[in-house]
Design an enzyme around this catalytic site. Sequence first.
Site, PDB file in Angstrom:
ATOM      1  N   ASP A  97       0.791  -1.234   0.000  1.00  0.00           N
ATOM      2  CA  ASP A  97       0.000   0.000   0.000  1.00  0.00           C
ATOM      3  C   ASP A  97       0.820   1.280   0.000  1.00  0.00           C
ATOM      4  O   ASP A  97       0.312   2.336   0.380  1.00  0.00           O
ATOM      5  CB  ASP A  97      -0.917  -0.010   1.228  1.00  0.00           C
ATOM      6  CG  ASP A  97      -0.140  -0.080   2.541  1.00  0.00           C
ATOM      7  OD1 ASP A  97       1.096   0.041   2.513  1.00  0.00           O
ATOM      8  OD2 ASP A  97      -0.778  -0.252   3.599  1.00  0.00           O
ATOM      9  N   HIS A 209       5.485   5.455  13.330  1.00  0.00           N
ATOM     10  CA  HIS A 209       5.929   6.256  12.183  1.00  0.00           C
ATOM     11  C   HIS A 209       4.818   6.742  11.255  1.00  0.00           C
ATOM     12  O   HIS A 209       5.084   7.462  10.297  1.00  0.00           O
ATOM     13  CB  HIS A 209       6.925   5.455  11.341  1.00  0.00           C
ATOM     14  CG  HIS A 209       6.266   4.338  10.566  1.00  0.00           C
ATOM     15  ND1 HIS A 209       6.077   3.089  11.087  1.00  0.00           N
ATOM     16  CD2 HIS A 209       5.736   4.299   9.327  1.00  0.00           C
ATOM     17  CE1 HIS A 209       5.481   2.321  10.191  1.00  0.00           C
ATOM     18  NE2 HIS A 209       5.255   3.036   9.115  1.00  0.00           N
ATOM     19  N   HIS A 242      12.465   5.281  13.391  1.00  0.00           N
ATOM     20  CA  HIS A 242      12.387   5.434  11.935  1.00  0.00           C
ATOM     21  C   HIS A 242      13.215   6.654  11.507  1.00  0.00           C
ATOM     22  O   HIS A 242      13.323   7.625  12.252  1.00  0.00           O
ATOM     23  CB  HIS A 242      10.906   5.629  11.602  1.00  0.00           C
ATOM     24  CG  HIS A 242      10.550   5.572  10.144  1.00  0.00           C
ATOM     25  ND1 HIS A 242      10.930   6.530   9.241  1.00  0.00           N
ATOM     26  CD2 HIS A 242       9.830   4.668   9.439  1.00  0.00           C
ATOM     27  CE1 HIS A 242      10.447   6.233   8.037  1.00  0.00           C
ATOM     28  NE2 HIS A 242       9.780   5.096   8.129  1.00  0.00           N
TER      29      HIS A 242
HETATM   30  C1  UD1 Z   1       6.476   4.824   3.977  1.00  0.00           C
HETATM   31  C2  UD1 Z   1       5.105   4.352   3.517  1.00  0.00           C
HETATM   32  C3  UD1 Z   1       4.363   3.685   4.667  1.00  0.00           C
HETATM   33  C4  UD1 Z   1       5.192   2.621   5.341  1.00  0.00           C
HETATM   34  C5  UD1 Z   1       6.546   3.181   5.711  1.00  0.00           C
HETATM   35  C6  UD1 Z   1       7.399   2.069   6.250  1.00  0.00           C
HETATM   36  C7  UD1 Z   1       4.045   5.755   1.790  1.00  0.00           C
HETATM   37  C8  UD1 Z   1       3.151   6.874   1.518  1.00  0.00           C
HETATM   38  N1  UD1 Z   1       4.309   5.477   3.082  1.00  0.00           N
HETATM   39  O1  UD1 Z   1       6.266   5.847   4.927  1.00  0.00           O
HETATM   40  O2  UD1 Z   1       3.179   3.099   4.163  1.00  0.00           O
HETATM   41  O3  UD1 Z   1       4.521   2.204   6.490  1.00  0.00           O
HETATM   42  O4  UD1 Z   1       7.182   3.731   4.542  1.00  0.00           O
HETATM   43  O5  UD1 Z   1       8.456   2.511   6.998  1.00  0.00           O
HETATM   44  O6  UD1 Z   1       4.518   5.135   0.872  1.00  0.00           O
HETATM   45  N2  UD1 Z   1      14.061   8.289   5.364  1.00  0.00           N
HETATM   46  C9  UD1 Z   1      15.438   8.224   5.320  1.00  0.00           C
HETATM   47  N3  UD1 Z   1      16.018   7.030   5.015  1.00  0.00           N
HETATM   48  C10 UD1 Z   1      15.313   5.899   4.781  1.00  0.00           C
HETATM   49  C11 UD1 Z   1      13.912   5.975   4.825  1.00  0.00           C
HETATM   50  C12 UD1 Z   1      13.304   7.171   5.111  1.00  0.00           C
HETATM   51  O7  UD1 Z   1      16.119   9.209   5.542  1.00  0.00           O
HETATM   52  O8  UD1 Z   1      15.906   4.851   4.528  1.00  0.00           O
HETATM   53  C13 UD1 Z   1      13.419   9.587   5.670  1.00  0.00           C
HETATM   54  C14 UD1 Z   1      13.476  10.579   4.507  1.00  0.00           C
HETATM   55  O9  UD1 Z   1      13.636  11.876   5.012  1.00  0.00           O
HETATM   56  C15 UD1 Z   1      12.075  10.435   3.896  1.00  0.00           C
HETATM   57  C16 UD1 Z   1      11.244  10.217   5.150  1.00  0.00           C
HETATM   58  O10 UD1 Z   1      12.043   9.369   5.956  1.00  0.00           O
HETATM   59  O11 UD1 Z   1      11.702  11.575   3.157  1.00  0.00           O
HETATM   60  C17 UD1 Z   1       9.883   9.599   4.964  1.00  0.00           C
HETATM   61  O12 UD1 Z   1       9.926   8.470   4.103  1.00  0.00           O
HETATM   62  P1  UD1 Z   1       8.611   8.096   3.235  1.00  0.00           P
HETATM   63  O13 UD1 Z   1       8.889   6.873   2.440  1.00  0.00           O
HETATM   64  O14 UD1 Z   1       8.145   9.289   2.509  1.00  0.00           O
HETATM   65  O15 UD1 Z   1       7.510   7.839   4.334  1.00  0.00           O
HETATM   66  P2  UD1 Z   1       7.403   6.774   5.471  1.00  0.00           P
HETATM   67  O16 UD1 Z   1       6.813   7.471   6.633  1.00  0.00           O
HETATM   68  O17 UD1 Z   1       8.683   6.063   5.614  1.00  0.00           O
HETATM   69  N1  UDP Z   2      11.632  -3.394  10.963  1.00  0.00           N
HETATM   70  C1  UDP Z   2      13.014  -3.502  10.969  1.00  0.00           C
HETATM   71  N2  UDP Z   2      13.736  -2.641  11.730  1.00  0.00           N
HETATM   72  C2  UDP Z   2      13.179  -1.664  12.473  1.00  0.00           C
HETATM   73  C3  UDP Z   2      11.756  -1.546  12.442  1.00  0.00           C
HETATM   74  C4  UDP Z   2      11.018  -2.421  11.665  1.00  0.00           C
HETATM   75  O1  UDP Z   2      13.574  -4.384  10.342  1.00  0.00           O
HETATM   76  O2  UDP Z   2      13.897  -0.921  13.153  1.00  0.00           O
HETATM   77  C5  UDP Z   2      10.855  -4.339  10.133  1.00  0.00           C
HETATM   78  C6  UDP Z   2       9.721  -5.022  10.847  1.00  0.00           C
HETATM   79  O3  UDP Z   2      10.160  -6.189  11.519  1.00  0.00           O
HETATM   80  C7  UDP Z   2       8.786  -5.319   9.695  1.00  0.00           C
HETATM   81  C8  UDP Z   2       8.948  -4.116   8.806  1.00  0.00           C
HETATM   82  O4  UDP Z   2      10.235  -3.585   9.114  1.00  0.00           O
HETATM   83  O5  UDP Z   2       9.205  -6.465   8.973  1.00  0.00           O
HETATM   84  C9  UDP Z   2       7.872  -3.124   9.107  1.00  0.00           C
HETATM   85  O6  UDP Z   2       8.213  -1.906   8.578  1.00  0.00           O
HETATM   86  P1  UDP Z   2       7.519  -0.558   9.051  1.00  0.00           P
HETATM   87  O7  UDP Z   2       7.028  -0.684  10.435  1.00  0.00           O
HETATM   88  O8  UDP Z   2       8.487   0.532   8.743  1.00  0.00           O
HETATM   89  O9  UDP Z   2       6.325  -0.395   8.010  1.00  0.00           O
HETATM   90  P2  UDP Z   2       4.802  -0.900   7.993  1.00  0.00           P
HETATM   91  O10 UDP Z   2       4.781  -2.365   8.186  1.00  0.00           O
HETATM   92  O11 UDP Z   2       4.074  -0.138   9.046  1.00  0.00           O
HETATM   93  O12 UDP Z   2       4.319  -0.478   6.643  1.00  0.00           O
END
Ligand code: UD1
Ligand code: UDP
Length: 380
Positions: A97, A209, A242
């Site tokens: 999603d 997050h 996160h």
């Molecule tokens: C995204 C997904 C969410 C999922 C989550 C898992 C969408 C809209 N949201 O949200 O469904 O639950 O990932 O974690 O697709 N960032 C870093 N390094 C990383 C990852 C993220 O610096 O490796 C920072 C960046 O500033 C980035 C921000 O996190 O802009 C947010 O990342 P983004 O993918 O936009 O949203 P999530 O809240 O991670």
């Molecule tokens: N996870 C991880 N390290 C972390 C936090 C989460 O490996 O510090 C793993 C977790 O076990 C699961 C996945 O990441 O497999 C979930 O990701 P997240 O919670 O970011 O996204 P969501 O499932 O809410 O979309």
Amino acid sequence: MSIRVMTIFGTRPEAVKMAPLVQALNSRAGIEGLCCVTAQHREMLDSVLDIFGLKPDYDLNIMEPRQTLSSITSKCLLGMESVLEDAKPDLVLVHGDTSTTFAGALAAFYRQIPVGHVEAGLRTYDRYSPFPEEMNRSLVGRIAALHFCPTPANRDNLTREGIREGLFVTGNTVIDALKTTVRPDFRFSTPLLNQLDYEKQRIILVTCHRRENYGAPIAQIMTALRRLADTHPAAALVYPVHLSPVVREAAGRYLANHPRIHLIDPLDVAEMHNLMARCSFVMTDSGGLQEEAPALGKPVLVLRRETERPEAVAAGTVKLAGVEEEAVFRMGAELLEDPAAYAAMAHAANPYGDGQACRRIVDAIAWHFGLSPQPPAPFA
Ligand code: UD1
Ligand code: UDP
């Protein structure tokens, strides 16, 4: 002649749940697996690729700090154009999603390439919660030709929406992943996790997050978590934060400088799964953790108003705690103070899968393309 199946993913949870499927596709005769990452996440994605030894064929490298939904979606969509032109897959697989999921499916649709949706059919029916995920998942449901539903209830959601073909109940691939990572003799590389006393202390694993929790909800949740630590000397919170700057600011503001609240960097998935296996219980707004913890017999308090994963609530291992300070505090305190309440939730339940989801998905794809005489038996 092999059929070319391209997986597209970009965030940590998609990677965890697609990694065993990429491996299963690569080892099936008659299927040529191709892997494209958008890198909507960078460090958190690369960590999963490392653990599972995956080397993507294409990497769009789109992540930027504080990225907006429009920026992720448009960069993925544009980037996918040349990838699909070059690779010419017969089928594209997207997961779940996220914005990557939606843009990947839309890019394939624009080239009239059929889409398989892994983890299809989860719904809250509230378009703003989870936001924007509920809409992403619903829209991909309209685009996809093949729907790999983790549970029968997910399939029933799609049937009610008028989708009658290409439905397979497979279990969730996250359980396949979990079976490869959790080991009783696991040694953590994060020193703190080897130093914690999992017998004497009540270790609460926390993550938070979600975009719809930004602002007031996250403030209330974190205030409740700090109160829990303040009032329960036997409890310690471990919170791998996160990398989102919004989340890191909130965690720093509400939870820093407490001797029993450990704010740490994101863990690699093997560390995370093994920490989950050893902790007392989990407080989270994560989707994946709601599926993993019940399989490990760990109670989960969900820091959201609703969940698209009601199966473990029905099984009794998950409760919705909401996002109000008092309720979150009270429900956490109950699990710390009332052994009967804890025992009632702490039993292993596997409503989300049996570790065979990837095999079923690959079997379904093989059947769809005429490589196999029958579809897989559904996960029950
Ligand atoms: C995204 C997904 C969410 C999922 C989550 C898992 C969408 C809209 N949201 O949200 O469904 O639950 O990932 O974690 O697709 N960032 C870093 N390094 C990383 C990852 C993220 O610096 O490796 C920072 C960046 O500033 C980035 C921000 O996190 O802009 C947010 O990342 P983004 O993918 O936009 O949203 P999530 O809240 O991670
Ligand atoms: N996870 C991880 N390290 C972390 C936090 C989460 O490996 O510090 C793993 C977790 O076990 C699961 C996945 O990441 O497999 C979930 O990701 P997240 O919670 O970011 O996204 P969501 O499932 O809410 O979309």
